[in-house]
Design an enzyme around this catalytic site. Structure first.
Site, PDB file in Angstrom:
ATOM      1  N   SER A  28      32.103 -15.355  10.544  1.00 22.94           N
ATOM      2  CA  SER A  28      32.149 -16.817  10.528  1.00 22.94           C
ATOM      3  C   SER A  28      33.272 -17.299   9.615  1.00 22.94           C
ATOM      4  CB  SER A  28      30.823 -17.385  10.029  1.00 22.94           C
ATOM      5  OG  SER A  28      31.012 -18.753   9.729  1.00 22.94           O
ATOM      6  N   HIS A  50      33.368 -16.597  14.993  1.00 19.29           N
ATOM      7  CA  HIS A  50      32.393 -17.689  14.983  1.00 19.29           C
ATOM      8  C   HIS A  50      32.997 -18.886  14.250  1.00 19.29           C
ATOM      9  CE1 HIS A  50      28.213 -19.179  15.184  1.00 19.29           C
ATOM     10  NE2 HIS A  50      28.409 -19.662  13.959  1.00 19.29           N
ATOM     11  N   ASP A 109      32.380 -22.629  12.913  1.00 23.71           N
ATOM     12  CA  ASP A 109      31.332 -23.579  12.559  1.00 23.71           C
ATOM     13  C   ASP A 109      31.894 -24.986  12.417  1.00 23.71           C
ATOM     14  OD1 ASP A 109      28.881 -22.014  12.227  1.00 23.71           O
ATOM     15  OD2 ASP A 109      30.009 -20.957  10.675  1.00 23.71           O
ATOM     16  N   MET A 169      31.194 -28.874  11.811  1.00 22.95           N
ATOM     17  CA  MET A 169      30.174 -29.738  11.205  1.00 22.95           C
ATOM     18  C   MET A 169      30.706 -31.159  11.082  1.00 22.95           C
ATOM     19  SD  MET A 169      29.018 -27.288   8.107  1.00 22.95           S
ATOM     20  CE  MET A 169      28.542 -25.587   8.384  1.00 22.95           C
ATOM     21  N   HIS A 226      30.293 -22.995  17.267  1.00 27.10           N
ATOM     22  CA  HIS A 226      28.958 -23.493  16.949  1.00 27.10           C
ATOM     23  C   HIS A 226      29.086 -24.965  16.562  1.00 27.10           C
ATOM     24  CE1 HIS A 226      25.301 -23.053  13.997  1.00 27.10           C
ATOM     25  NE2 HIS A 226      25.070 -23.920  14.968  1.00 27.10           N
ATOM     26  N   MET A 278      27.786 -28.051  15.263  1.00 30.37           N
ATOM     27  CA  MET A 278      26.715 -28.709  14.508  1.00 30.37           C
ATOM     28  C   MET A 278      27.086 -30.182  14.423  1.00 30.37           C
ATOM     29  SD  MET A 278      26.213 -25.745  11.664  1.00 30.37           S
ATOM     30  CE  MET A 278      27.782 -24.986  12.061  1.00 30.37           C
ATOM     31  N   MET A 303      19.051 -20.014  14.513  1.00 25.49           N
ATOM     32  CA  MET A 303      19.456 -20.189  13.109  1.00 25.49           C
ATOM     33  C   MET A 303      18.459 -19.490  12.203  1.00 25.49           C
ATOM     34  SD  MET A 303      22.244 -21.801  13.281  1.00 25.49           S
ATOM     35  CE  MET A 303      22.483 -21.766  11.495  1.00 25.49           C
ATOM     36  N   ASP A 310      22.257 -16.355  13.203  1.00 22.19           N
ATOM     37  CA  ASP A 310      23.264 -16.967  12.331  1.00 22.19           C
ATOM     38  C   ASP A 310      22.635 -17.455  11.034  1.00 22.19           C
ATOM     39  OD1 ASP A 310      25.402 -18.361  11.255  1.00 22.19           O
ATOM     40  OD2 ASP A 310      25.479 -19.877  12.835  1.00 22.19           O
TER      41      ASP A 310
HETATM   42  C1  DX5 Z   1      25.634 -22.338   8.712  1.00 18.17           C
HETATM   43  C2  DX5 Z   1      26.602 -21.756   9.716  1.00 18.17           C
HETATM   44  C3  DX5 Z   1      26.784 -20.304   9.597  1.00 18.17           C
HETATM   45  C4  DX5 Z   1      27.359 -19.853   8.301  1.00 18.17           C
HETATM   46  C5  DX5 Z   1      26.750 -18.532   7.986  1.00 18.17           C
HETATM   47  O1  DX5 Z   1      25.460 -23.670   9.008  1.00 18.17           O
HETATM   48  O2  DX5 Z   1      26.169 -22.029  11.040  1.00 18.17           O
HETATM   49  O3  DX5 Z   1      27.535 -19.773  10.692  1.00 18.17           O
HETATM   50  O4  DX5 Z   1      28.748 -19.706   8.314  1.00 18.17           O
HETATM   51  O5  DX5 Z   1      27.120 -18.175   6.722  1.00 18.17           O
HETATM   52  P1  DX5 Z   1      26.478 -16.944   5.955  1.00 18.17           P
HETATM   53  O6  DX5 Z   1      26.765 -15.743   6.797  1.00 18.17           O
HETATM   54  O7  DX5 Z   1      27.179 -16.966   4.671  1.00 18.17           O
HETATM   55  O8  DX5 Z   1      25.006 -17.224   5.876  1.00 18.17           O
HETATM   56 ZN    ZN Z   2      27.241 -20.940  12.714  1.00 18.53          ZN
END
Ligand code: DX5
Ligand code: ZN
Length: 229
Positions: free
Chosen positions: A15, A40, A42, A44, A73, A75, A144, A179
């Site tokens: 990620s 991956h 992320d 947000m 992903h 969010m 999650m 994840d």
């Molecule tokens: C959290 C993200 C994850 C995050 C995971 O909201 O969706 O993908 O990057 O990070 P680690 O592996 O550090 O838990």
């Molecule tokens: Zn993620």
């Protein structure tokens, strides 16, 4: 557009959220050379989750520098509104959260219409039954194992039952991804429960030697897969 990599058994998905944002290109090259199957990403929006990360311009800037599959992903609220920008930026798969979708079937069809693969994500408190209407139509289900929004949180083992249930129910051409909080200590439980795609941020990019961290994660997951067979 890439199709989801057919790595034998398991796929590691570093990620980017945990990478050094001042040198993203180099960081991606490190995990690509170390054999990552997917990247991956992320995204947000500061509304669905209380944090803001990056969006299409950053993804588009990375696209020419790697051939990794972009596992995105989202969010964000209103995934349908922004899907096209992410596909144009070079995303191969868009995963949206069931918690923001009044009509998930429409979102799935919209993303497919853009030519991308589709994933559906459930938060730690959301049951598998919430995605019943689209389970047969997606390429990937993302479970999650932390509350979305931040990297570096502790793994929530209570979500593993959902992984087991999904593993029983999905077809061979569908992926089950986990994840949050995946590291050398937690990865085996995730694999034994049935996850095939393993997201890890802190446990890869947060380490001094991401290559060695990936090697260890892969070793632990293959051991777990072996002990499962
Ligand atoms: C959290 C993200 C994850 C995050 C995971 O909201 O969706 O993908 O990057 O990070 P680690 O592996 O550090 O838990
Ligand atoms: Zn993620």
């Amino acid at each position: 557009m890439n199709t989801f990599p057919e790595a034998p058994g398991l796929r590691l998905a570093p990620s980017l959220l945990a990478a050094d944002f001042s040198r993203l290109g180099e960081q991606v090259a490190i995990v690509e050379e170390a054999g990552a199957e997917v990247l991956h990403l992320d995204v947000m929006d500061g509304h669905f989750v209380p944090n803001i990360s990056f969006g299409p311009p950053v993804i588009a800037a990375l696209r020419p520098h790697t051939s990794l599959f972009f596992d995105t992903h989202l969010m964000i609220q209103e995934p349908q509104r922004y899907a096209e920008s992410f596909v144009k930026a070079g995303c191969d798969l868009l995963t949206f959260h069931i918690e923001v979708a009044d009509d998930p079937q429409r979102v799935v069809e919209h993303i497919r219409g853009l030519g991308a693969s589709v994933g559906i994500c459930i938060n730690p408190s959301t049951p598998v039954s919430a995605i019943e209407s689209v389970l047969g139509d997606v390429d990937l289900v993302l479970v999650m194992s932390v509350w979305p929004g931040f990297g570096g949180q502790a793994f929530m083992p209570e979500v593993l039952d959902k992984i087991t249930e999904l593993r029983r129910r999905v077809r061979d051409d569908q992926r089950v991804e986990i994840d949050g909080g995946i590291d050398a200590n937690t990865v085996a439980a995730a694999v034994r429960a049935g996850a095939d795609t393993l997201v890890a941020g802190t446990a890869i990019f947060g380490q001094n030697d991401p290559r060695e961290a990936m090697r260890e994660l892969r070793e632990r997951s293959l051991e777990a897969l072996g002990s499962n067979a």
